[in-house]
Write a protein that holds these residues in place. Structure first.
Motif, PDB file in Angstrom:
ATOM      1  N   VAL A  60       0.855  -1.181   0.000  1.00 41.89           N
ATOM      2  CA  VAL A  60       0.000   0.000   0.000  1.00 41.89           C
ATOM      3  C   VAL A  60       0.889   1.228   0.000  1.00 41.89           C
ATOM      4  O   VAL A  60       1.677   1.445   0.921  1.00 41.89           O
ATOM      5  CB  VAL A  60      -0.943   0.015   1.218  1.00 41.89           C
ATOM      6  CG1 VAL A  60      -1.788   1.286   1.209  1.00 41.89           C
ATOM      7  CG2 VAL A  60      -1.811  -1.224   1.228  1.00 41.89           C
ATOM      8  N   ASP A  61       0.781   2.031  -1.060  1.00 45.84           N
ATOM      9  CA  ASP A  61       1.553   3.264  -1.199  1.00 45.84           C
ATOM     10  C   ASP A  61       0.572   4.423  -1.308  1.00 45.84           C
ATOM     11  O   ASP A  61       0.051   4.712  -2.381  1.00 45.84           O
ATOM     12  CB  ASP A  61       2.454   3.188  -2.435  1.00 45.84           C
ATOM     13  CG  ASP A  61       3.341   4.419  -2.575  1.00 45.84           C
ATOM     14  OD1 ASP A  61       3.337   5.255  -1.652  1.00 45.84           O
ATOM     15  OD2 ASP A  61       4.034   4.542  -3.607  1.00 45.84           O
ATOM     16  N   GLY A  62       0.290   5.058  -0.161  1.00 47.52           N
ATOM     17  CA  GLY A  62      -0.730   6.106  -0.151  1.00 47.52           C
ATOM     18  C   GLY A  62      -2.095   5.493  -0.421  1.00 47.52           C
ATOM     19  O   GLY A  62      -2.567   4.615   0.307  1.00 47.52           O
ATOM     20  N   ASP A  63      -2.736   5.930  -1.493  1.00 46.02           N
ATOM     21  CA  ASP A  63      -4.045   5.386  -1.868  1.00 46.02           C
ATOM     22  C   ASP A  63      -3.922   4.276  -2.911  1.00 46.02           C
ATOM     23  O   ASP A  63      -4.930   3.757  -3.388  1.00 46.02           O
ATOM     24  CB  ASP A  63      -4.939   6.508  -2.436  1.00 46.02           C
ATOM     25  CG  ASP A  63      -5.239   7.578  -1.395  1.00 46.02           C
ATOM     26  OD1 ASP A  63      -5.325   7.220  -0.212  1.00 46.02           O
ATOM     27  OD2 ASP A  63      -5.383   8.752  -1.776  1.00 46.02           O
ATOM     28  N   THR A  64      -2.689   3.906  -3.248  1.00 47.10           N
ATOM     29  CA  THR A  64      -2.475   2.908  -4.296  1.00 47.10           C
ATOM     30  C   THR A  64      -2.107   1.558  -3.688  1.00 47.10           C
ATOM     31  O   THR A  64      -1.275   1.474  -2.780  1.00 47.10           O
ATOM     32  CB  THR A  64      -1.331   3.361  -5.239  1.00 47.10           C
ATOM     33  OG1 THR A  64      -1.645   4.657  -5.745  1.00 47.10           O
ATOM     34  CG2 THR A  64      -1.168   2.384  -6.389  1.00 47.10           C
ATOM     35  N   VAL A  65      -2.748   0.513  -4.190  1.00 44.18           N
ATOM     36  CA  VAL A  65      -2.438  -0.858  -3.772  1.00 44.18           C
ATOM     37  C   VAL A  65      -1.692  -1.541  -4.911  1.00 44.18           C
ATOM     38  O   VAL A  65      -2.180  -1.596  -6.039  1.00 44.18           O
ATOM     39  CB  VAL A  65      -3.721  -1.647  -3.423  1.00 44.18           C
ATOM     40  CG1 VAL A  65      -3.373  -3.088  -3.055  1.00 44.18           C
ATOM     41  CG2 VAL A  65      -4.474  -0.964  -2.283  1.00 44.18           C
TER      42      VAL A  65
END
Length: 253
Positions: A19-24
């Protein structure tokens, strides 16, 4: 016997998304950097390397894949490096040649630590230069002279980071370095205070209210825009260590 619970837990870690911020992000190889699984797998995989180094009587220290082997001569170091290349090769691993070297212990660092020679020839531990630079960069981020933030909020932001950093480097034997870093952090805090007072008139009023002599208050106020330069020497007698402590400024000493 293999433990199904442990195997299942390791597999779950390996299959977990990033999970990178709002990105999976889906992952199909490797382990997340900085995760708790990497050291565990490294210990399982490199156990036979440790045992071989122990069998040969080497003094060494390893954390995950970062390892230092301590020998008495360069020739012995070359032999140890050749041994590690062979041992790692059997495990289908390669030594990172860019980061690895046979060198004096005083020119290397390990997990943020380095060595120095104290008076009398005593070898002691210190924080590596790169780690000191990283510390200062992080403190600068948290003490930027940005308007609209109280000194209390600045010290609160510093507290968690500095306390954690101090706990990690508690084995360092460099009290003078700690004192210098403490002084440097208080210097930055005083610079923020001066900027927040804004005008020469306010600086003069605030300093005299805190017990500064008219001469000291005048000399600081007349250079009201030189926050960093003004935040040492004369100002130390007014915005003291006690002042910083009352604001909750963390200390390394």
């Amino acid at each position: 016997m293999p433990d199904p619970g442990i195997i299942g837990l390791v597999r779950a870690y390996l299959n977990a998304d990033i999970v990178d911020g709002d990105t999976v992000i889906k992952r199909n190889r490797g382990t997340p950097q900085g995760g708790p699984l990497s050291p565990l797998l490294a210990n399982l995989l490199l156990d036979e390397v440790d045992k071989e180094l122990e069998r040969r009587g080497h003094a060494f220290c390893r954390y995950a894949d970062d390892c230092n082997v301590y020998v008495r001569s360069r020739r012995a170091g070359e032999r140890a490096m050749a041994l590690l290349r062979r041992l790692y090769g059997r495990l289908h691993l390669t030594v990172n040649e860019a980061k690895s070297a046979v060198a004096s212990v005083f020119g290397r660092k390990f997990l943020g630590y380095a060595f120095w020679v104290a008076p009398g020839g005593v070898v002691k531990r210190r924080v590596a230069d790169k780690a000191i630079k990283a510390f200062k960069d992080r403190v600068r981020e948290r003490t930027a002279r940005v308007t609209g933030r109280s000194l209390k909020s600045v010290t609160e932001r510093l507290n968690v980071f500095v306390r954690g950093w101090k706990a990690y480097f508690r084995l360092a034997q460099t009290p003078r370095v700690w004192r210098e870093l403490d002084e440097w952090m208080r210097h930055r805090l005083r610079a923020i205070q001066l900027k927040q007072w804004t005008t020469s008139r306010t600086i003069f009023r605030e300093l005299t209210a805190r017990g500064a002599s008219l001469d000291v208050a005048s000399r600081v106020a007349v250079n009201s825009r030189r926050w960093w330069r003004n935040s040492a020497k004369l100002l130390n007698t007014v915005l003291t260590i006690k002042w910083a402590d009352q604001l909750g400024m963390p200390r390394l000493t």
